[in-house]
Design an enzyme around this catalytic site. Structure first.
Site, PDB file in Angstrom:
ATOM      1  N   ASN A 292       0.872  -1.181   0.000  1.00 29.77           N
ATOM      2  CA  ASN A 292       0.000   0.000   0.000  1.00 29.77           C
ATOM      3  C   ASN A 292       0.909   1.230   0.000  1.00 29.77           C
ATOM      4  OD1 ASN A 292      -1.827   2.020   0.513  1.00 29.77           O
ATOM      5  ND2 ASN A 292      -2.424   1.298   2.545  1.00 29.77           N
TER       6      ASN A 292
ATOM      7  N   LYS B   5       0.239   4.297  -0.397  1.00 31.88           N
ATOM      8  CA  LYS B   5      -0.383   5.498   0.200  1.00 31.88           C
ATOM      9  C   LYS B   5      -0.081   6.742  -0.648  1.00 31.88           C
ATOM     10  CE  LYS B   5      -0.311   3.196   4.628  1.00 31.88           C
ATOM     11  NZ  LYS B   5      -0.248   3.270   6.068  1.00 31.88           N
TER      12      LYS B   5
ATOM     13  N   HIS C 191      -9.637   1.079   4.900  1.00 29.06           N
ATOM     14  CA  HIS C 191      -8.355   1.274   5.581  1.00 29.06           C
ATOM     15  C   HIS C 191      -8.568   2.211   6.766  1.00 29.06           C
ATOM     16  CE1 HIS C 191      -4.287   2.499   6.486  1.00 29.06           C
ATOM     17  NE2 HIS C 191      -3.892   1.415   5.844  1.00 29.06           N
TER      18      HIS C 191
ATOM     19  N   GLU D 244      -6.981   4.588   7.899  1.00 24.37           N
ATOM     20  CA  GLU D 244      -6.763   6.023   7.628  1.00 24.37           C
ATOM     21  C   GLU D 244      -7.987   6.644   6.961  1.00 24.37           C
ATOM     22  OE1 GLU D 244      -3.011   5.478   5.644  1.00 24.37           O
ATOM     23  OE2 GLU D 244      -2.107   4.914   7.558  1.00 24.37           O
TER      24      GLU D 244
ATOM     25  N   GLU E 183      -5.667  -5.044  10.474  1.00 25.07           N
ATOM     26  CA  GLU E 183      -4.641  -4.037  10.719  1.00 25.07           C
ATOM     27  C   GLU E 183      -4.961  -3.293  12.014  1.00 25.07           C
ATOM     28  OE1 GLU E 183      -2.575  -2.866   6.815  1.00 25.07           O
ATOM     29  OE2 GLU E 183      -4.294  -1.570   7.061  1.00 25.07           O
TER      30      GLU E 183
ATOM     31  N   GLY F  74       2.159   2.090  10.852  1.00 26.72           N
ATOM     32  CA  GLY F  74       3.137   3.172  10.715  1.00 26.72           C
ATOM     33  C   GLY F  74       3.819   3.559  12.018  1.00 26.72           C
TER      34      GLY F  74
ATOM     35  N   SER G 107       3.104  -2.326  10.484  1.00 30.52           N
ATOM     36  CA  SER G 107       4.539  -2.405  10.771  1.00 30.52           C
ATOM     37  C   SER G 107       5.150  -3.775  10.455  1.00 30.52           C
ATOM     38  CB  SER G 107       4.818  -2.006  12.224  1.00 30.52           C
ATOM     39  OG  SER G 107       4.421  -0.665  12.438  1.00 30.52           O
TER      40      SER G 107
END
Ligand code: PGA
Length: 248
Positions: A9, A11, A93, A95, A161, A167, A206
């Site tokens: 991904n 991003k 996702h 985010e 996730e 991250g 991660s």
């Protein structure tokens, strides 16, 4: 038997030259035991699609609209992704859920729209640190899953996730991830039309070359959704090799 899948991904990263170079380096690998996928920014899909045209690397969108087409400034619909050579799309996702208001029902609508248009949705689920600390992990994930299971009819992929692991450099331990993956598989067997045993469940948050082996050794982890480490071709390909060797 579930085939391993590793998806990068990318991003909102890179320039057109960066992503072309990255795609071209990744495409030099030959792997038949793992499916490899990349999800560049929408604006680079066309270019990456060209770079990958003679390979068996899959292309995914990072999101899609729940609408067909029309006056939705800034949005990208599933038909457009198909047009550009995508076979998959990431939906839900964290985010998107956190910064762009993607609710469970919107994520479900996006997943449904994607499948109607011929894309395989990669549905992301995961708990926040606060939810984990309160012992609500499984409840939250089942809520996120069931919203999608209610509407979806074809094949899909789930990516677990944990929000606190994305991250941050703090991956879930293999045992923590395995426990959730096992629950996801059971939940799919009970509430969706798919056979839980066929469902591919990726871990994301991660994942790096040095923790990929232990994660992929777990029986219910079928690959990974990789953010930061997918921007470096060497790291990404190492993770792909781990999955090829260790998944199943
Ligand atoms: P990360 O991101 O690997 O950088 O933690 C994973 C993701 O957001 O899909």
């Amino acid at each position: 038997m579930r085939k391993a899948l590793v998806a990068g991904n990318w991003k909102m990263n890179g320039t057109i030259n960066d992503v072309r170079e990255l795609a071209s380096k990744i495409s030099q690998t030959e792997q038949d035991k793992v499916d490899i996928m990349v999800a560049p920014s929408f604006v680079y899909l066309h270019s990456v699609s060209e770079t990958l045209s003679k390979t068996n690397i899959f292309l995914a969108g990072q999101d899609c609209s729940e609408f067909d087409q029309g006056a939705f400034t800034g949005e990208t619909c599933a038909d457009m992704l198909v047009d550009l050579g995508c076979t998959h799309v990431i939906v839900g996702h964290s985010e998107r859920r956190q910064f762009f208001g993607d609710s469970d029902s919107r994520v479900a609508a996006k997943a449904r729209k994607a499948e109607i248009k011929g894309l395989c949705p990669i549905v992301c689920v995961g708990e926040t640190l606060e939810e984990r600390d309160r012992g609500r992990t499984i409840e939250v994930i089942e809520r996120q899953l069931c919203a999608v299971f209610k509407v979806i009819e074809n094949k899909f992929v789930i990516a677990y996730e944990p929000v606190w692991a994305i991250g941050t450099g703090k991956s879930a331990t293999p045992e923590m991830a395995q426990e959730v993956h096992e629950n996801i598989r059971q939940c799919a067997a009970v509430h969706s039309h798919v056979d839980g045993l066929d469902l591919r469940i990726l871990y994301g948050g991660s994942v790096k070359p040095d923790n990929a082996d232990e994660l992929f050794s777990m029986p219910d982890i079928d690959g990974g959704l990789i953010g930061g480490a997918s921007l470096d071709s060497e790291s990404f390909l190492k993770i792909c090799r781990s999955a090829a060797e260790l998944v199943n």
